[in-house]
Scaffold this motif. Structure first.
Motif, PDB file in Angstrom:
ATOM      1  N   ILE A  64      10.441-107.651  14.618  1.00 29.07           N
ATOM      2  CA  ILE A  64      11.128-106.490  15.190  1.00 29.07           C
ATOM      3  C   ILE A  64      11.444-106.755  16.662  1.00 29.07           C
ATOM      4  O   ILE A  64      12.554-106.464  17.122  1.00 29.07           O
ATOM      5  CB  ILE A  64      10.264-105.230  15.028  1.00 29.07           C
ATOM      6  N   ALA A  65      10.481-107.298  17.387  1.00 30.09           N
ATOM      7  CA  ALA A  65      10.682-107.580  18.821  1.00 30.09           C
ATOM      8  C   ALA A  65      11.797-108.591  19.051  1.00 30.09           C
ATOM      9  O   ALA A  65      12.500-108.525  20.058  1.00 30.09           O
ATOM     10  CB  ALA A  65       9.382-108.052  19.467  1.00 30.09           C
ATOM     11  N   GLU A  90       6.847 -99.658  11.258  1.00 30.40           N
ATOM     12  CA  GLU A  90       7.971-100.373  11.859  1.00 30.40           C
ATOM     13  C   GLU A  90       8.971 -99.484  12.591  1.00 30.40           C
ATOM     14  O   GLU A  90       9.474 -99.859  13.641  1.00 30.40           O
ATOM     15  CB  GLU A  90       8.668-101.218  10.806  1.00 30.40           C
ATOM     16  N   GLY A  91       9.281 -98.309  12.056  1.00 26.06           N
ATOM     17  CA  GLY A  91      10.264 -97.436  12.702  1.00 26.06           C
ATOM     18  C   GLY A  91       9.833 -97.021  14.093  1.00 26.06           C
ATOM     19  O   GLY A  91      10.541 -97.264  15.076  1.00 26.06           O
ATOM     20  N   ILE A 145       8.952-100.615  21.268  1.00 20.83           N
ATOM     21  CA  ILE A 145       9.334-101.915  21.832  1.00 20.83           C
ATOM     22  C   ILE A 145      10.515-101.714  22.787  1.00 20.83           C
ATOM     23  O   ILE A 145      10.524-102.247  23.895  1.00 20.83           O
ATOM     24  CB  ILE A 145       9.671-102.936  20.726  1.00 20.83           C
ATOM     25  N   ARG A 146      11.495-100.906  22.379  1.00 28.41           N
ATOM     26  CA  ARG A 146      12.611-100.592  23.279  1.00 28.41           C
ATOM     27  C   ARG A 146      12.099 -99.928  24.548  1.00 28.41           C
ATOM     28  O   ARG A 146      12.558-100.222  25.654  1.00 28.41           O
ATOM     29  CB  ARG A 146      13.645 -99.706  22.576  1.00 28.41           C
ATOM     30  N   ARG A 206       9.620 -99.975  16.578  1.00 30.95           N
ATOM     31  CA  ARG A 206      10.922-100.385  17.112  1.00 30.95           C
ATOM     32  C   ARG A 206      11.262 -99.567  18.370  1.00 30.95           C
ATOM     33  O   ARG A 206      11.672-100.106  19.391  1.00 30.95           O
ATOM     34  CB  ARG A 206      11.989-100.203  16.024  1.00 30.95           C
ATOM     35  N   SER A 207      11.048 -98.255  18.293  1.00 32.66           N
ATOM     36  CA  SER A 207      11.329 -97.390  19.453  1.00 32.66           C
ATOM     37  C   SER A 207      10.432 -97.736  20.632  1.00 32.66           C
ATOM     38  O   SER A 207      10.892 -97.760  21.776  1.00 32.66           O
ATOM     39  CB  SER A 207      11.096 -95.919  19.080  1.00 32.66           C
TER      40      SER A 207
END
Length: 186
Positions: A184-185, A142-143, A149-150, A146-147
């Motif tokens: 997360i998205a 997940e960590g 996806i950004r 997240r990056s």
């Protein structure tokens, strides 16, 4: 390759050729995925890929792209530029300075992950982004997800396109990982 499902990988390698991916693109996807699945999985996938190519009569010799004489500082600089293009300017907010081990880790990933792999020809930046997001989602990371996806949003993906990536990988990686990625998205 990150889930080490050889039977399915064999089938998908054939399907990839059938829908028009080039052998170079397929090999490049495997090289890229190796960062997430590990070297043993990457080597196994490349051996399977070679077998599929031979079975289908596809003559392919991978081009030698990595220059072993490349200056590590230049690789790091190239990696930093690509990472900023993809992720944007890094946040300066960090609670504590990095340790010596973290600095070494950042240097290695800057040179080889970003500088030598992400800048290779054969796949464009959006394709590498898709590949990375699916690998990280399927592994439940997940960590880093997240990056990335950004990063996807930064290079022009819409939120709906990002969600669609996880909808598609749901059948391959499972509902819990796809749902987590979508959360997360969102």
């Amino acid at each position: 390759i990150v889930l080490a499902r050889e039977t399915q990988l064999r089938r998908h390698l054939g399907n990839a050729l059938h829908v028009g991916l080039t052998p170079e693109q397929i090999v490049e996807l495997i090289i890229h995925d190796t960062w997430y699945g590990g070297a043993p999985a990457g080597l196994n996938a490349l051996a399977l890929c070679k077998a599929v190519f031979e079975e289908r009569g596809v003559a392919f010799t991978p081009p030698r792209i990595h220059d072993t004489t490349a200056d590590p500082d230049r690789l790091f600089e190239r990696g930093t530029q690509l990472r900023m293009q993809y992720m944007g300017t890094p946040s300066a907010a960090r609670p504590v300075p990095p340790t010596e081990a973290e600095r070494a880790f950042n240097r290695i990933t800057g040179e080889y992950y970003w500088g030598a792999t992400w800048t290779r020809p054969g796949l464009d930046l959006p394709s590498r982004c898709l590949c990375t997001m699916t690998c990280l989602a399927a592994l439940g990371r997940e960590g880093p997800l997240r990056s990335h996806i950004r990063g996807a949003l930064h290079i022009g993906f819409t939120q709906d396109q990002v969600i669609e990536v996880f909808m598609h990988m749901m059948l391959y990686g499972g509902i819990p990982f796809a749902r987590g990625a979508m959360d997360i998205a969102n």
